[in-house]
Design an enzyme around this catalytic site. Structure first.
Site, PDB file in Angstrom:
ATOM      1  N   SER A   1       0.793  -1.228   0.000  1.00 59.79           N
ATOM      2  CA  SER A   1       0.000   0.000   0.000  1.00 59.79           C
ATOM      3  C   SER A   1       0.821   1.272   0.000  1.00 59.79           C
ATOM      4  O   SER A   1       0.338   2.318  -0.438  1.00 59.79           O
ATOM      5  CB  SER A   1      -0.940  -0.001   1.209  1.00 59.79           C
ATOM      6  OG  SER A   1      -0.199  -0.034   2.421  1.00 59.79           O
TER       7      SER A   1
ATOM      8  N   HIS B   1      -5.740  -3.725  -0.855  1.00 53.22           N
ATOM      9  CA  HIS B   1      -5.592  -2.690  -1.876  1.00 53.22           C
ATOM     10  C   HIS B   1      -5.686  -3.265  -3.284  1.00 53.22           C
ATOM     11  O   HIS B   1      -5.054  -2.754  -4.220  1.00 53.22           O
ATOM     12  CB  HIS B   1      -4.271  -1.941  -1.678  1.00 53.22           C
ATOM     13  CG  HIS B   1      -4.260  -1.089  -0.444  1.00 53.22           C
ATOM     14  ND1 HIS B   1      -4.749   0.201  -0.425  1.00 53.22           N
ATOM     15  CD2 HIS B   1      -3.863  -1.366   0.822  1.00 53.22           C
ATOM     16  CE1 HIS B   1      -4.628   0.701   0.794  1.00 53.22           C
ATOM     17  NE2 HIS B   1      -4.092  -0.230   1.573  1.00 53.22           N
TER      18      HIS B   1
ATOM     19  N   LYS C   1     -12.492  -0.542   2.246  1.00 53.16           N
ATOM     20  CA  LYS C   1     -11.885   0.255   1.174  1.00 53.16           C
ATOM     21  C   LYS C   1     -12.813   0.246  -0.043  1.00 53.16           C
ATOM     22  O   LYS C   1     -13.786   0.984  -0.085  1.00 53.16           O
ATOM     23  CB  LYS C   1     -10.485  -0.258   0.873  1.00 53.16           C
ATOM     24  CG  LYS C   1      -9.519  -0.031   2.048  1.00 53.16           C
ATOM     25  CD  LYS C   1      -8.133  -0.492   1.757  1.00 53.16           C
ATOM     26  CE  LYS C   1      -7.155  -0.062   2.851  1.00 53.16           C
ATOM     27  NZ  LYS C   1      -7.459  -0.579   4.184  1.00 53.16           N
TER      28      LYS C   1
END
Length: 427
Positions: A214, A242, A273
């Site tokens: 990340s 991610h 996320k």
């Protein structure tokens, strides 16, 4: 002796014993004062190093355009993990409201007591389907998923081989297990092979890596990792926080992007996320592993179950991705538009072809000052410095969202150019 007098005689020395002495009180105050002094000194050193992390206050919902306390007007947000723009998607929000009305605010319980609703089981089923794995278990966060996995899966006769730049939650989770711990150099397949050879006497071997790292936006070499794992009899684990939702042709993640979905055995990821952005994490993998985690994983057993609105929002986000890959596919062009424009302007952008676009600056104070100046120009970004990234590698981490328009991206690049020239980063 009268009873009243006897009680007075007995109680007087007792009060003296039970009452804290002045000396003890002074020592207690001194201990607190000393601790305060130590803490204040540490805080001063953080400020002096230019690595102080303030918290800006957002006064609107999350999205590509936000309102920030102390700033005037609409601010472009280019540092959220809201990759697909689903945090405030009307259908996602509606699902959360409906769940709040039907199922309540929370369960006031862990899962195995009275904290499992039908919507929890439905989300687990859909996440397993999304990742094409046998089963799924939900956690309060992916940090908890990483903290709860390795201690259950691995024992003293096993070995875990971890990339040296893995996320802090992976590192902490591995520390909790009793397996032999081996670190290999970042994305270095030769060093991984050396460590795999050293681990051949172990009962089980588990290679552990972030799918996407990340801080730099670099993608793990999963094809080579899987080749080595199969050659040396190891399992493969990836953290996909991610990547889930937007990497790969259907947004399934790094393993789909690199064509190794059937060769990666365990996947941990997040609902916080791309999948709605609220909270929650999960593990998908073989059913026996998931069953064992339900019995022994401490963060699962001792944490309240996810609140119904969070579950419903994530479920709707997954439904949208299962129905269409259009949102996921929109990311690539926008990412490259930003990366190419910034590189042409003279900035150094780490990683490759990922929506995480770290603008490398090196100096922590410079990263903080440039981020402040960007906000004055109407663009919200944050400087990252030690201990979040190694010393000397401070940067502003920009994150592209599917909700950003080309105009948003161009405006942000222009703000970077203006700010970069002011601070002598570019000419």
């Amino acid at each position: 002796m009268p009873l009243r007098s006897a009680v007075r005689v007995i109680s007087t020395p007792l009060r003296a014993v039970l009452r804290p002495s002045a000396t003890n009180s002074c020592r207690g105050y001194a201990a607190v004062a000393e601790a305060r002094s130590v803490l204040e000194h540490e805080l001063d050193s953080i400020r002096a190093a230019g690595t102080w992390k303030g918290e800006r206050v957002i006064t609107s919902k999350q999205g590509p355009h936000i309102y920030v306390d102390g700033s005037r007007g609409d601010i472009l947000n280019f540092c959220a993990n809201n990759y697909l723009g689903l945090s405030s998607h009307p259908e996602v929000v509606k699902a959360g409201i409906e769940a709040l009305q039907k199922y309540g605010a929370g369960l006031s319980s862990v899962r195995f007591i009275c904290g499992t609703q039908d919507i929890h089981k439905d989300l687990e089923k859909k996440l397993a389907q999304f990742h094409e794995r046998e089963d799924c278990i939900l956690y309060a966060s992916c940090f908890d998923a990483n903290a709860g996995l390795f201690e259950v899966l691995l024992g003293p006769d096993d070995a875990v081989l971890s990339d040296e730049l893995n996320h802090a939650s992976i590192i902490d989770g591995i520390r909790l297990c009793r397996a032999k711990r081996m670190r290999y150099k970042h994305m270095d397949l030769k060093d991984l092979e050396v460590k795999l050879k050293e681990a051949q006497s172990s009962r089980m071997r588990l290679v552990v890596t972030d799918g996407v790292f990340s801080m730099d936006g670099d993608v793990a070499p999963l094809q080579g990792i899987c080749d080595l794992a199969e050659q040396y009899g190891a399992m493969v684990f990836i953290d996909e926080c991610h990547a889930t939702g937007f990497l790969g042709p259907r947004g399934r993640g790094t393993d789909e992007l690199l064509g190794v979905m059937d060769r990666v055995h365990i996947v941990n990821s997040t609902l916080g996320k791309a999948l709605g952005g609220a909270a929650g994490g999960y593990t998908v993998g073989p059913k026996p592993l998931i069953d064992l985690l339900r019995q022994r994983s401490r963060p699962y057993l001792f944490s309240n179950s996810l609140p119904p609105p969070v579950v419903a929002c994530a479920t709707r986000a997954v439904d949208l991705l299962l129905a269409s890959n259009e949102i996921a596919q929109s990311m690539a062009a926008k990412t490259m538009r930003f990366r190419n424009a910034m590189t042409q302007a003279g900035f150094t952008i780490s990683g490759a072809a990922h929506p995480i676009c770290p603008v490398m600056l090196g100096d922590a104070r410079l990263a903080s000052l440039m981020a402040d100046d960007m906000l004055k120009l109407g663009v919200y970004v944050i400087g990252f410095s030690f201990p979040v990234v190694p010393k000397g590698k401070a940067r502003i981490r920009v994150q592209i969202s599917a909700a950003h328009t080309d105009e948003d991206i161009d405006r942000t690049v222009n703000a970077f150019i203006q700010t970069g020239r002011k601070h002598g980063v570019i000419s």
